[in-house]
Scaffold this motif. Structure first.
Motif, PDB file in Angstrom:
ATOM      1  N   SER A 160       1.019  -1.423   0.347  1.00 41.48           N
ATOM      2  CA  SER A 160       0.086  -0.095  -0.221  1.00 41.48           C
ATOM      3  C   SER A 160       0.923   1.435   0.284  1.00 41.48           C
ATOM      4  O   SER A 160       2.036   1.273   0.629  1.00 41.48           O
ATOM      5  N   ASN A 174     -10.684  11.162  -6.326  1.00 39.93           N
ATOM      6  CA  ASN A 174     -11.647  11.520  -7.608  1.00 39.93           C
ATOM      7  C   ASN A 174     -12.335  12.777  -7.422  1.00 39.93           C
ATOM      8  O   ASN A 174     -11.566  14.186  -7.280  1.00 39.93           O
ATOM      9  N   GLY A 181     -13.940   5.473  -1.860  1.00 35.53           N
ATOM     10  CA  GLY A 181     -13.161   3.700  -1.549  1.00 35.53           C
ATOM     11  C   GLY A 181     -11.703   4.294  -2.206  1.00 35.53           C
ATOM     12  O   GLY A 181     -10.671   4.597  -1.722  1.00 35.53           O
ATOM     13  N   VAL A 183      -7.521   3.737  -2.732  1.00 40.05           N
ATOM     14  CA  VAL A 183      -6.500   4.120  -1.972  1.00 40.05           C
ATOM     15  C   VAL A 183      -7.024   5.246  -1.369  1.00 40.05           C
ATOM     16  O   VAL A 183      -7.100   5.835  -0.532  1.00 40.05           O
ATOM     17  N   ASP A 184      -8.077   6.062  -1.691  1.00 45.82           N
ATOM     18  CA  ASP A 184      -8.806   7.392  -1.894  1.00 45.82           C
ATOM     19  C   ASP A 184      -9.117   6.786  -0.387  1.00 45.82           C
ATOM     20  O   ASP A 184      -8.723   7.963   1.035  1.00 45.82           O
ATOM     21  N   ALA A 186      -8.334   4.516   1.659  1.00 44.96           N
ATOM     22  CA  ALA A 186      -7.267   3.772   2.283  1.00 44.96           C
ATOM     23  C   ALA A 186      -6.722   5.522   3.291  1.00 44.96           C
ATOM     24  O   ALA A 186      -5.987   5.427   4.813  1.00 44.96           O
ATOM     25  N   CYS A 265      -1.263   3.018  -7.863  1.00 44.05           N
ATOM     26  CA  CYS A 265      -1.242   2.889  -9.942  1.00 44.05           C
ATOM     27  C   CYS A 265      -3.087   2.933  -9.821  1.00 44.05           C
ATOM     28  O   CYS A 265      -3.564   2.708 -10.783  1.00 44.05           O
ATOM     29  N   SER A 267      -6.078   5.132 -11.519  1.00 45.28           N
ATOM     30  CA  SER A 267      -7.622   4.598 -12.435  1.00 45.28           C
ATOM     31  C   SER A 267      -7.337   2.989 -12.621  1.00 45.28           C
ATOM     32  O   SER A 267      -8.035   2.777 -13.358  1.00 45.28           O
ATOM     33  N   THR A 268      -6.255   2.574 -11.726  1.00 47.58           N
ATOM     34  CA  THR A 268      -6.776   0.819 -12.348  1.00 47.58           C
ATOM     35  C   THR A 268      -7.129  -0.058 -11.606  1.00 47.58           C
ATOM     36  O   THR A 268      -7.419  -1.369 -12.071  1.00 47.58           O
ATOM     37  N   GLY A 269      -7.607   0.735 -10.724  1.00 45.18           N
ATOM     38  CA  GLY A 269      -9.190  -0.090 -10.227  1.00 45.18           C
ATOM     39  C   GLY A 269     -10.284   0.548 -10.330  1.00 45.18           C
ATOM     40  O   GLY A 269     -10.562   0.056 -11.665  1.00 45.18           O
ATOM     41  N   VAL A 270     -11.323   1.057  -9.054  1.00 43.95           N
ATOM     42  CA  VAL A 270     -12.348   1.277  -9.635  1.00 43.95           C
ATOM     43  C   VAL A 270     -12.983   2.576 -11.259  1.00 43.95           C
ATOM     44  O   VAL A 270     -13.950   1.846 -11.603  1.00 43.95           O
ATOM     45  N   TYR A 271     -11.872   2.723 -11.355  1.00 41.15           N
ATOM     46  CA  TYR A 271     -11.880   3.354 -13.362  1.00 41.15           C
ATOM     47  C   TYR A 271     -10.644   2.636 -14.213  1.00 41.15           C
ATOM     48  O   TYR A 271     -11.392   3.170 -14.730  1.00 41.15           O
ATOM     49  N   ARG A 306      -2.355  -4.536  -5.702  1.00 37.98           N
ATOM     50  CA  ARG A 306      -2.199  -6.153  -6.020  1.00 37.98           C
ATOM     51  C   ARG A 306      -0.703  -6.496  -6.866  1.00 37.98           C
ATOM     52  O   ARG A 306      -0.226  -6.039  -7.898  1.00 37.98           O
ATOM     53  N   GLU A 309      -0.426  -5.457 -10.946  1.00 43.54           N
ATOM     54  CA  GLU A 309      -0.193  -3.869 -11.091  1.00 43.54           C
ATOM     55  C   GLU A 309       1.595  -4.365 -10.778  1.00 43.54           C
ATOM     56  O   GLU A 309       2.466  -4.210 -12.045  1.00 43.54           O
TER      57      GLU A 309
HETATM   58  N1  APR Z   1      -3.684   1.129  -0.584  1.00 38.13           N
HETATM   59  C1  APR Z   1      -3.349   0.946  -1.496  1.00 38.13           C
HETATM   60  N2  APR Z   1      -3.231   1.138  -3.120  1.00 38.13           N
HETATM   61  C2  APR Z   1      -4.197   1.007  -2.810  1.00 38.13           C
HETATM   62  C3  APR Z   1      -5.626   0.489  -2.059  1.00 38.13           C
HETATM   63  C4  APR Z   1      -5.240   0.582  -0.515  1.00 38.13           C
HETATM   64  N3  APR Z   1      -5.536   0.620   0.235  1.00 38.13           N
HETATM   65  N4  APR Z   1      -6.997   0.151  -2.356  1.00 38.13           N
HETATM   66  C5  APR Z   1      -6.853   0.125  -3.847  1.00 38.13           C
HETATM   67  N5  APR Z   1      -5.338   0.360  -4.061  1.00 38.13           N
HETATM   68  C6  APR Z   1      -5.176   0.299  -5.574  1.00 38.13           C
HETATM   69  C7  APR Z   1      -5.405  -0.680  -6.517  1.00 38.13           C
HETATM   70  O1  APR Z   1      -4.823  -1.837  -6.281  1.00 38.13           O
HETATM   71  C8  APR Z   1      -5.394   0.054  -7.354  1.00 38.13           C
HETATM   72  O2  APR Z   1      -3.586  -0.101  -7.860  1.00 38.13           O
HETATM   73  O3  APR Z   1      -5.028   2.055  -5.796  1.00 38.13           O
HETATM   74  C9  APR Z   1      -5.041   2.159  -7.547  1.00 38.13           C
HETATM   75  C10 APR Z   1      -6.264   2.538  -7.824  1.00 38.13           C
HETATM   76  O4  APR Z   1      -7.186   2.138  -7.117  1.00 38.13           O
HETATM   77  P1  APR Z   1      -8.196   3.395  -7.383  1.00 38.13           P
HETATM   78  O5  APR Z   1      -8.259   3.028  -5.662  1.00 38.13           O
HETATM   79  O6  APR Z   1      -9.665   2.328  -6.916  1.00 38.13           O
HETATM   80  O7  APR Z   1      -8.857   4.121  -7.651  1.00 38.13           O
HETATM   81  P2  APR Z   1      -9.401   4.399  -8.995  1.00 38.13           P
HETATM   82  O8  APR Z   1      -8.670   3.147 -10.111  1.00 38.13           O
HETATM   83  O9  APR Z   1      -8.060   5.737  -9.519  1.00 38.13           O
HETATM   84  O10 APR Z   1     -10.891   5.235  -8.987  1.00 38.13           O
HETATM   85  C11 APR Z   1     -10.725   6.398  -7.820  1.00 38.13           C
HETATM   86  O11 APR Z   1     -12.006   5.696  -6.459  1.00 38.13           O
HETATM   87  O12 APR Z   1     -11.443   5.039  -4.541  1.00 38.13           O
HETATM   88  C12 APR Z   1     -12.450   5.817  -4.810  1.00 38.13           C
HETATM   89  O13 APR Z   1     -12.698   7.926  -4.631  1.00 38.13           O
HETATM   90  C13 APR Z   1     -12.264   7.395  -5.341  1.00 38.13           C
HETATM   91  O14 APR Z   1     -13.577   7.979  -6.944  1.00 38.13           O
HETATM   92  C14 APR Z   1     -12.155   7.645  -6.578  1.00 38.13           C
HETATM   93  C15 APR Z   1     -11.727   5.933  -7.290  1.00 38.13           C
END
Ligand code: APR
Length: 325
Positions: A160, A174, A181, A183-184, A186, A265, A267-271, A306, A309
Protein backbone atom coordinates in the motif's frame (compact mmCIF):
# COMPACT_ATOMS: atom_id res chain seq x y z
CA UNK A 1 15.31 17.57 6.02
CA UNK A 2 18.10 15.53 4.43
CA UNK A 3 18.44 13.42 7.60
CA UNK A 4 14.67 12.70 7.41
CA UNK A 5 14.99 11.76 3.73
CA UNK A 6 17.87 9.42 4.62
CA UNK A 7 15.70 7.70 7.27
CA UNK A 8 12.88 7.38 4.72
CA UNK A 9 15.15 5.89 2.03
CA UNK A 10 16.61 3.36 4.51
CA UNK A 11 13.12 2.47 5.78
CA UNK A 12 11.88 1.84 2.22
CA UNK A 13 14.99 -0.23 1.50
CA UNK A 14 14.04 -2.58 4.35
CA UNK A 15 10.38 -2.46 3.29
CA UNK A 16 11.30 -3.62 -0.21
CA UNK A 17 13.21 -6.60 1.19
CA UNK A 18 15.99 -8.61 -0.45
CA UNK A 19 17.18 -7.40 -3.89
CA UNK A 20 16.13 -3.87 -2.85
CA UNK A 21 18.05 -1.18 -4.73
CA UNK A 22 20.26 0.96 -2.48
CA UNK A 23 20.24 3.81 -5.07
CA UNK A 24 17.54 5.81 -3.23
CA UNK A 25 19.86 5.81 -0.18
CA UNK A 26 22.91 6.69 -2.29
CA UNK A 27 20.90 9.56 -3.83
CA UNK A 28 20.34 11.13 -0.42
CA UNK A 29 23.90 10.47 0.83
CA UNK A 30 25.44 11.95 -2.34
CA UNK A 31 23.16 14.99 -1.96
CA UNK A 32 24.16 15.19 1.71
CA UNK A 33 27.86 15.03 0.80
CA UNK A 34 27.41 18.14 -1.35
CA UNK A 35 24.86 19.90 0.86
CA UNK A 36 26.09 19.62 4.43
CA UNK A 37 24.00 16.69 5.71
CA UNK A 38 24.78 16.73 9.44
CA UNK A 39 25.05 13.46 11.35
CA UNK A 40 25.15 12.92 15.14
CA UNK A 41 28.41 11.16 16.03
CA UNK A 42 28.93 9.56 19.49
CA UNK A 43 32.17 10.59 21.22
CA UNK A 44 34.06 9.45 24.32
CA UNK A 45 33.31 12.24 26.86
CA UNK A 46 36.69 14.03 27.27
CA UNK A 47 38.00 14.09 30.89
CA UNK A 48 38.33 17.88 30.78
CA UNK A 49 34.55 18.05 30.18
CA UNK A 50 33.88 15.74 33.15
CA UNK A 51 36.05 18.04 35.35
CA UNK A 52 34.31 21.18 34.01
CA UNK A 53 30.84 19.68 34.50
CA UNK A 54 31.60 18.60 38.07
CA UNK A 55 28.82 16.72 39.84
CA UNK A 56 26.31 15.47 37.17
CA UNK A 57 23.47 16.00 39.69
CA UNK A 58 24.08 19.75 39.49
CA UNK A 59 23.77 19.89 35.67
CA UNK A 60 20.68 21.37 34.03
CA UNK A 61 19.73 21.67 30.33
CA UNK A 62 21.38 24.69 28.73
CA UNK A 63 24.40 24.81 31.06
CA UNK A 64 27.52 25.89 29.13
CA UNK A 65 31.21 25.37 29.91
CA UNK A 66 34.33 26.91 28.39
CA UNK A 67 37.49 24.83 28.34
CA UNK A 68 40.78 26.72 28.73
CA UNK A 69 42.53 24.32 26.34
CA UNK A 70 41.75 22.05 23.37
CA UNK A 71 39.58 19.12 24.41
CA UNK A 72 40.60 15.99 22.51
CA UNK A 73 37.51 14.53 20.82
CA UNK A 74 37.54 10.82 20.00
CA UNK A 75 34.69 9.10 18.15
CA UNK A 76 33.24 5.95 19.68
CA UNK A 77 34.05 2.77 17.75
CA UNK A 78 32.07 -0.38 17.03
CA UNK A 79 34.95 -2.87 17.01
CA UNK A 80 34.14 -5.76 14.69
CA UNK A 81 37.24 -7.98 14.55
CA UNK A 82 40.12 -9.19 16.70
CA UNK A 83 42.74 -7.05 14.97
CA UNK A 84 40.81 -3.95 16.01
CA UNK A 85 38.96 -3.17 12.79
CA UNK A 86 36.02 -0.91 13.62
CA UNK A 87 33.06 1.01 12.23
CA UNK A 88 32.05 4.47 13.42
CA UNK A 89 28.33 4.80 14.33
CA UNK A 90 26.43 7.75 12.86
CA UNK A 91 22.88 8.76 13.79
CA UNK A 92 20.21 10.71 11.92
CA UNK A 93 18.39 11.88 15.08
CA UNK A 94 18.34 11.67 18.88
CA UNK A 95 15.54 9.05 18.81
CA UNK A 96 17.88 6.66 17.02
CA UNK A 97 20.61 7.32 19.64
CA UNK A 98 18.09 6.69 22.44
CA UNK A 99 17.63 3.11 21.24
CA UNK A 100 21.08 2.38 22.77
CA UNK A 101 23.28 3.52 25.65
CA UNK A 102 23.30 7.27 26.51
CA UNK A 103 26.36 8.98 25.00
CA UNK A 104 27.88 12.39 24.29
CA UNK A 105 27.55 13.31 20.63
CA UNK A 106 28.77 16.01 18.29
CA UNK A 107 27.30 17.19 14.97
CA UNK A 108 29.51 16.46 11.97
CA UNK A 109 28.86 17.15 8.26
CA UNK A 110 28.94 13.84 6.40
CA UNK A 111 31.43 15.39 3.92
CA UNK A 112 34.03 15.88 6.68
CA UNK A 113 33.54 12.28 7.85
CA UNK A 114 33.78 10.80 4.35
CA UNK A 115 36.87 12.89 3.58
CA UNK A 116 38.81 11.93 6.73
CA UNK A 117 37.83 8.21 6.84
CA UNK A 118 40.74 7.10 4.65
CA UNK A 119 43.27 8.49 7.15
CA UNK A 120 42.00 6.06 9.84
CA UNK A 121 43.68 2.82 8.80
CA UNK A 122 41.66 0.48 11.05
CA UNK A 123 38.37 2.22 10.30
CA UNK A 124 36.27 -0.01 8.02
CA UNK A 125 33.58 2.60 7.43
CA UNK A 126 30.40 3.90 9.10
CA UNK A 127 27.15 2.38 10.32
CA UNK A 128 24.10 4.61 10.09
CA UNK A 129 21.58 4.11 12.95
CA UNK A 130 23.23 0.88 14.22
CA UNK A 131 20.57 0.18 16.90
CA UNK A 132 17.61 0.30 14.52
CA UNK A 133 17.31 -0.14 10.75
CA UNK A 134 21.02 0.19 10.15
CA UNK A 135 22.79 0.85 6.88
CA UNK A 136 26.50 -0.04 6.60
CA UNK A 137 28.80 2.20 4.56
CA UNK A 138 32.09 0.43 3.83
CA UNK A 139 35.00 2.49 2.51
CA UNK A 140 34.55 1.36 -1.11
CA UNK A 141 30.95 2.65 -0.99
CA UNK A 142 32.18 5.94 0.51
CA UNK A 143 34.70 6.35 -2.34
CA UNK A 144 31.89 5.66 -4.86
CA UNK A 145 29.54 8.16 -3.16
CA UNK A 146 32.05 10.98 -3.51
CA UNK A 147 31.81 10.63 -7.30
CA UNK A 148 28.20 9.38 -7.42
CA UNK A 149 26.18 10.98 -10.19
CA UNK A 150 22.86 11.62 -8.48
CA UNK A 151 19.76 11.02 -10.54
CA UNK A 152 16.23 10.33 -9.43
CA UNK A 153 15.50 6.67 -8.99
CA UNK A 154 12.13 4.96 -9.61
CA UNK A 155 11.48 1.97 -7.33
CA UNK A 156 8.60 -0.46 -7.91
CA UNK A 157 7.46 -1.91 -4.58
CA UNK A 158 4.71 -4.24 -3.39
CA UNK A 159 2.11 -2.98 -0.95
CA UNK A 160 0.00 0.00 0.00
CA UNK A 161 1.09 3.60 -0.56
CA UNK A 162 0.66 3.92 3.21
CA UNK A 163 3.49 1.42 3.81
CA UNK A 164 6.19 3.61 2.24
CA UNK A 165 7.91 6.45 4.13
CA UNK A 166 8.05 9.40 1.74
CA UNK A 167 7.56 13.17 1.76
CA UNK A 168 4.48 13.04 -0.55
CA UNK A 169 1.82 10.34 -0.93
CA UNK A 170 -0.27 10.54 -4.13
CA UNK A 171 -3.97 9.79 -3.72
CA UNK A 172 -6.04 8.33 -6.59
CA UNK A 173 -8.99 10.55 -5.75
CA UNK A 174 -12.07 11.66 -7.68
CA UNK A 175 -12.92 15.14 -8.95
CA UNK A 176 -14.89 15.99 -5.77
CA UNK A 177 -11.81 15.36 -3.57
CA UNK A 178 -14.27 14.35 -0.84
CA UNK A 179 -13.01 10.78 -0.38
CA UNK A 180 -14.19 7.42 -1.63
CA UNK A 181 -13.10 3.79 -1.61
CA UNK A 182 -9.82 2.11 -2.64
CA UNK A 183 -6.64 4.05 -1.96
CA UNK A 184 -8.70 7.26 -1.49
CA UNK A 185 -10.58 5.64 1.37
CA UNK A 186 -7.41 4.17 2.87
CA UNK A 187 -5.60 7.53 2.85
CA UNK A 188 -8.56 9.40 4.39
CA UNK A 189 -8.93 6.75 7.10
CA UNK A 190 -5.22 6.97 7.95
CA UNK A 191 -4.99 10.79 7.78
CA UNK A 192 -8.13 11.42 9.83
CA UNK A 193 -10.97 13.97 9.53
CA UNK A 194 -8.75 17.04 9.19
CA UNK A 195 -7.78 15.83 5.72
CA UNK A 196 -11.40 15.96 4.56
CA UNK A 197 -11.81 19.40 6.14
CA UNK A 198 -8.87 20.70 4.09
CA UNK A 199 -10.10 18.91 0.93
CA UNK A 200 -13.45 20.63 1.24
CA UNK A 201 -11.64 23.98 0.95
CA UNK A 202 -10.04 22.88 -2.34
CA UNK A 203 -13.42 22.79 -4.16
CA UNK A 204 -12.57 19.66 -6.16
CA UNK A 205 -10.17 19.18 -9.05
CA UNK A 206 -10.48 18.42 -12.75
CA UNK A 207 -9.44 15.03 -14.18
CA UNK A 208 -5.66 15.06 -14.63
CA UNK A 209 -5.18 17.97 -12.21
CA UNK A 210 -3.40 17.60 -8.83
CA UNK A 211 -3.78 19.48 -5.54
CA UNK A 212 -1.81 19.20 -2.28
CA UNK A 213 -2.86 19.04 1.36
CA UNK A 214 -1.21 18.24 4.67
CA UNK A 215 -0.82 14.61 5.75
CA UNK A 216 -2.25 15.02 9.30
CA UNK A 217 -2.25 11.66 11.14
CA UNK A 218 0.02 10.12 8.49
CA UNK A 219 3.02 11.43 10.43
CA UNK A 220 5.65 9.80 8.20
CA UNK A 221 4.65 12.04 5.26
CA UNK A 222 4.66 15.83 4.76
CA UNK A 223 1.95 16.09 2.06
CA UNK A 224 -0.86 14.21 0.33
CA UNK A 225 -1.15 15.03 -3.37
CA UNK A 226 -4.67 14.36 -4.65
CA UNK A 227 -5.24 13.69 -8.32
CA UNK A 228 -8.32 12.50 -10.24
CA UNK A 229 -7.53 9.85 -12.85
CA UNK A 230 -9.65 9.30 -15.98
CA UNK A 231 -12.48 6.77 -15.93
CA UNK A 232 -11.32 4.38 -18.66
CA UNK A 233 -13.30 4.85 -21.88
CA UNK A 234 -10.84 3.54 -24.49
CA UNK A 235 -10.38 6.97 -26.16
CA UNK A 236 -7.00 8.66 -26.81
CA UNK A 237 -7.99 11.29 -24.23
CA UNK A 238 -7.59 8.63 -21.48
CA UNK A 239 -3.82 8.33 -21.88
CA UNK A 240 -3.35 12.12 -22.02
CA UNK A 241 -5.36 12.60 -18.83
CA UNK A 242 -3.65 9.72 -17.02
CA UNK A 243 -0.18 11.05 -17.95
CA UNK A 244 -1.31 14.49 -16.69
CA UNK A 245 -2.06 12.97 -13.25
CA UNK A 246 1.58 11.89 -12.90
CA UNK A 247 3.08 15.05 -14.41
CA UNK A 248 0.91 17.40 -12.30
CA UNK A 249 1.51 15.38 -9.12
CA UNK A 250 5.26 15.66 -9.71
CA UNK A 251 4.86 19.41 -10.31
CA UNK A 252 3.02 19.64 -6.97
CA UNK A 253 5.80 17.69 -5.21
CA UNK A 254 8.33 20.15 -6.69
CA UNK A 255 6.28 23.14 -5.46
CA UNK A 256 5.93 21.52 -2.01
CA UNK A 257 9.69 20.87 -1.81
CA UNK A 258 9.08 17.12 -1.43
CA UNK A 259 12.25 15.04 -2.01
CA UNK A 260 10.42 11.72 -2.32
CA UNK A 261 7.02 10.63 -3.59
CA UNK A 262 4.93 7.45 -3.80
CA UNK A 263 2.26 6.73 -6.43
CA UNK A 264 -0.52 4.13 -6.40
CA UNK A 265 -1.51 2.74 -9.81
CA UNK A 266 -3.91 5.56 -10.65
CA UNK A 267 -7.21 4.66 -12.42
CA UNK A 268 -6.48 0.90 -12.48
CA UNK A 269 -9.01 0.08 -9.75
CA UNK A 270 -12.57 1.42 -9.76
CA UNK A 271 -11.81 3.49 -12.89
CA UNK A 272 -10.99 0.35 -14.85
CA UNK A 273 -7.83 1.39 -16.70
CA UNK A 274 -6.06 -1.70 -18.15
CA UNK A 275 -3.05 -2.18 -15.90
CA UNK A 276 -0.35 -2.87 -18.56
CA UNK A 277 -1.32 0.28 -20.54
CA UNK A 278 -1.63 2.39 -17.37
CA UNK A 279 1.77 1.23 -16.11
CA UNK A 280 3.45 2.16 -19.40
CA UNK A 281 1.82 5.63 -19.36
CA UNK A 282 2.83 6.14 -15.71
CA UNK A 283 6.48 5.12 -16.14
CA UNK A 284 6.85 7.12 -19.35
CA UNK A 285 5.34 10.27 -17.81
CA UNK A 286 7.45 9.97 -14.64
CA UNK A 287 10.67 9.33 -16.62
CA UNK A 288 9.87 12.29 -18.91
CA UNK A 289 9.30 14.65 -15.96
CA UNK A 290 12.49 13.51 -14.21
CA UNK A 291 14.51 14.02 -17.43
CA UNK A 292 13.12 17.57 -17.71
CA UNK A 293 13.83 18.33 -14.01
CA UNK A 294 17.32 16.91 -13.57
CA UNK A 295 18.48 16.86 -9.91
CA UNK A 296 15.20 18.13 -8.47
CA UNK A 297 13.42 15.11 -7.04
CA UNK A 298 15.38 12.26 -5.53
CA UNK A 299 13.29 9.19 -5.02
CA UNK A 300 10.08 8.03 -6.71
CA UNK A 301 8.24 4.91 -5.54
CA UNK A 302 5.38 3.13 -7.28
CA UNK A 303 3.38 0.98 -4.85
CA UNK A 304 1.63 -2.01 -6.38
CA UNK A 305 -1.24 -3.12 -4.18
CA UNK A 306 -2.15 -6.18 -6.26
CA UNK A 307 0.11 -8.82 -7.83
CA UNK A 308 -1.10 -8.06 -11.36
CA UNK A 309 0.02 -4.44 -10.97
CA UNK A 310 3.45 -5.49 -9.73
CA UNK A 311 3.87 -8.04 -12.57
CA UNK A 312 2.87 -5.41 -15.16
CA UNK A 313 5.49 -2.94 -13.90
CA UNK A 314 8.19 -5.61 -13.59
CA UNK A 315 7.59 -6.70 -17.22
CA UNK A 316 7.91 -3.09 -18.40
CA UNK A 317 11.09 -2.43 -16.39
CA UNK A 318 12.64 -5.73 -17.57
CA UNK A 319 11.81 -4.72 -21.17
CA UNK A 320 13.43 -1.35 -20.35
CA UNK A 321 11.33 0.38 -22.98
CA UNK A 322 10.55 3.52 -20.99
CA UNK A 323 13.81 4.95 -19.69
CA UNK A 324 13.56 3.45 -16.20
CA UNK A 325 16.63 1.93 -14.55
N1 APR B 1 -3.76 1.10 -0.46
C1 APR B 1 -3.01 1.30 -1.57
N2 APR B 1 -3.43 1.10 -2.82
C2 APR B 1 -4.67 0.69 -2.96
C3 APR B 1 -5.55 0.46 -1.86
C4 APR B 1 -5.04 0.69 -0.58
N3 APR B 1 -5.78 0.50 0.51
N4 APR B 1 -6.75 0.08 -2.35
C5 APR B 1 -6.63 0.04 -3.68
N5 APR B 1 -5.38 0.39 -4.03
C6 APR B 1 -4.80 0.45 -5.38
C7 APR B 1 -5.56 -0.36 -6.38
O1 APR B 1 -5.05 -1.70 -6.36
C8 APR B 1 -5.19 0.35 -7.66
O2 APR B 1 -3.94 -0.13 -8.10
O3 APR B 1 -4.90 1.80 -5.84
C9 APR B 1 -4.99 1.79 -7.26
C10 APR B 1 -6.12 2.68 -7.71
O4 APR B 1 -7.36 2.02 -7.46
P1 APR B 1 -8.57 2.86 -6.81
O5 APR B 1 -8.23 3.20 -5.43
O6 APR B 1 -9.83 2.10 -7.07
O7 APR B 1 -8.56 4.24 -7.63
P2 APR B 1 -9.00 4.53 -9.14
O8 APR B 1 -9.05 3.32 -9.98
O9 APR B 1 -8.13 5.66 -9.56
O10 APR B 1 -10.50 5.02 -8.94
C11 APR B 1 -10.69 6.24 -8.24
O11 APR B 1 -12.11 5.18 -6.70
O12 APR B 1 -11.75 5.09 -4.47
C12 APR B 1 -12.43 5.76 -5.43
O13 APR B 1 -12.65 7.98 -4.57
C13 APR B 1 -11.98 7.19 -5.53
O14 APR B 1 -13.78 7.76 -7.00
C14 APR B 1 -12.38 7.50 -6.94
C15 APR B 1 -12.09 6.21 -7.68
Amino acid sequence: MLAKELERAIYNWYLTGENANPEPIFNVLADGYENELQMLVPIETPNIMLQLMGNPENLKPGDTFTAGEDIGISFRHLVVNEDGGYFIPLFTCQEEIDRGEPTSVINQPIKALFDVADSWTKCLGFVINPWGQQFVLEKDIIHMLKEYERRAFISIIRGSVLDAHVAAIVNAANTSLLGGGGVDGAIHRAAGPKLLEECRRLHGCRTGEAKSTGAYNITTADNIIHTAGPIYSGTPEDSRQLAACYLNSLEQSFENGNDSIVFPCISTGVYGYPIEEAAYIALTAIAQWLEEHEGILKNVYICCYRDEEYEAYRRLVERGDNGVR
